[in-house]
Design a protein around this motif. Structure first.
Motif, short mmCIF file in Angstrom:
data_model
loop_
_atom_site.label_atom_id
_atom_site.label_comp_id
_atom_site.label_asym_id
_atom_site.label_seq_id
_atom_site.Cartn_x
_atom_site.Cartn_y
_atom_site.Cartn_z
N GLU A 84 2.38 -6.26 3.28
CA GLU A 84 3.84 -6.40 3.37
C GLU A 84 4.24 -7.84 3.61
O GLU A 84 5.25 -8.32 3.08
CB GLU A 84 4.39 -5.49 4.47
N ARG A 142 0.84 -1.21 0.00
CA ARG A 142 0.00 0.00 0.00
C ARG A 142 0.86 1.25 0.00
O ARG A 142 0.61 2.21 -0.74
CB ARG A 142 -0.91 -0.02 1.23
N ASP A 143 1.93 1.25 0.80
CA ASP A 143 2.81 2.42 0.85
C ASP A 143 3.50 2.66 -0.49
O ASP A 143 3.60 3.79 -0.97
CB ASP A 143 3.87 2.25 1.95
N SER A 144 4.03 1.59 -1.10
CA SER A 144 4.75 1.78 -2.37
C SER A 144 3.81 2.16 -3.50
O SER A 144 4.20 2.88 -4.43
CB SER A 144 5.54 0.52 -2.73
N GLU A 189 1.38 4.19 -3.25
CA GLU A 189 1.21 5.63 -3.12
C GLU A 189 2.51 6.39 -3.37
O GLU A 189 2.49 7.54 -3.82
CB GLU A 189 0.67 5.96 -1.73
N ARG A 190 3.63 5.74 -3.12
CA ARG A 190 4.93 6.42 -3.27
C ARG A 190 5.41 6.45 -4.71
O ARG A 190 5.88 7.48 -5.20
CB ARG A 190 5.97 5.72 -2.39
#
Length: 279
Positions: free
Chosen positions: A81, A56-58, A60-61
């Motif tokens: 993750e 999820r973080d990547s 958005e990144r």
């Protein structure tokens, strides 16, 4: 987008198995780990991309990867993750599954590429360390080489560590594998490329060749002319019979107290010397 969270799913099992050579061969697919490699695969090998996984973080990144891949119609997924780490502990939040390139006869493939008249070629003989092989491919790309060739005794270029070590360069220039060094050198020589074996016992000093590039006398290789560098195994370098195949054996000068240079470092120095001379 629904997040993939089932660590026991068949998708996780199959993707994780692609770290092994036999599984890659059976499935006809391989892994590209990390944002840099995946970004270059999306841009330069879009027809091979099957699935792309993000945490999820990547997701958005790395919006540029997401946008480019989804605009191209590629299949993207968001995974937990834990799932992504099980698929690949080296994914750094981004992982892609690609189709292996269509099988080609390596001898014919090499001949077709040589028809284009390459000026700088890197040849890896018995190079079995994946990190070094990937680093040489990356260096060849950076130096502007036209082609990389690996002998049949060398490492599988689609192993995860090789792919990761190329930092995307695997998708920038053609790489041929599966031929003995004798056939490779013969094909290069027929096309007029000077073959240079990089070895510490070389009779020619690389700095001297740079000094005479463009005006070399008989018996001295001219770095300004089309050439192919041959690099050997990390532990023992090039064997005597391998050096004998080349037109000349060249040493990189060691000015300090180091016993030798790492294979990838020496390859970078040699390839950039030819690149500079050919400018």
């Amino acid at each position: 987008m629904t997040e993939l969270t089932n660590v026991r799913s068949e998708r996780v099992k199959v993707t994780r198995s692609l770290a092994g050579r036999s599984a890659r061969s059976r499935a006809g697919r391989f892994l590209v780990e990390g944002p840099q490699g995946v970004r270059e695969a999306v841009r330069f090998a879009p027809g091979q991309v099957r699935d792309i996984y993000f945490t999820r973080d990547s997701y958005e990144r790395y919006t540029e990867i997401v946008v480019e891949s989804e605009l191209a119609g590629m299949v993207t997924h968001v995974a937990s993750e834990e799932v992504l780490n099980l698929m690949s502990p080296d994914a750094q939040g981004v992982l892609a599954v690609l189709d292996l390139p269509a099988a080609q006869d390596p001898a014919q493939h090499l001949e077709v590429l040589l028809d284009a008249g390459p000026r700088l070629v890197a040849v890896l003989s018995n190079v079995r360390d994946p990190g070094n092989a990937g680093a040489v491919i990356r260096a060849a790309d950076a130096a502007g080489a036209d082609l990389v060739v690996l002998t049949s005794e060398s490492v599988d270029i689609h192993s995860p560590k090789v792919v990761r070590s190329t930092a995307g360069s695997l998708f920038h220039l053609p790489v041929v594998t599966g031929l003995p060094l004798t056939e490779i050198v013969a094909a290069l020589s027929r096309r007029g490329l000077t073959t240079l074996a990089a070895d510490g016992v070389g009779t020619h000093d690389l700095d001297d060749l740079l000094d005479t590039a463009g005006s070399a006398t008989d018996g001295v290789p001219d770095l300004s002319q089309p050439s192919a560098w041959i690099f050997g195994n990390e532990a023992w370098g090039l064997r005597e019979e391998e050096r004998a195949l080349a037109d000349a054996v060249v040493r990189v000068p060691i000015r300090g107290k180091a016993e030798s240079l790492n294979l990838a470092t020496a390859a970078t120095v040699c390839l950039y010397a030819s690149s500079r001379a050919q400018r």
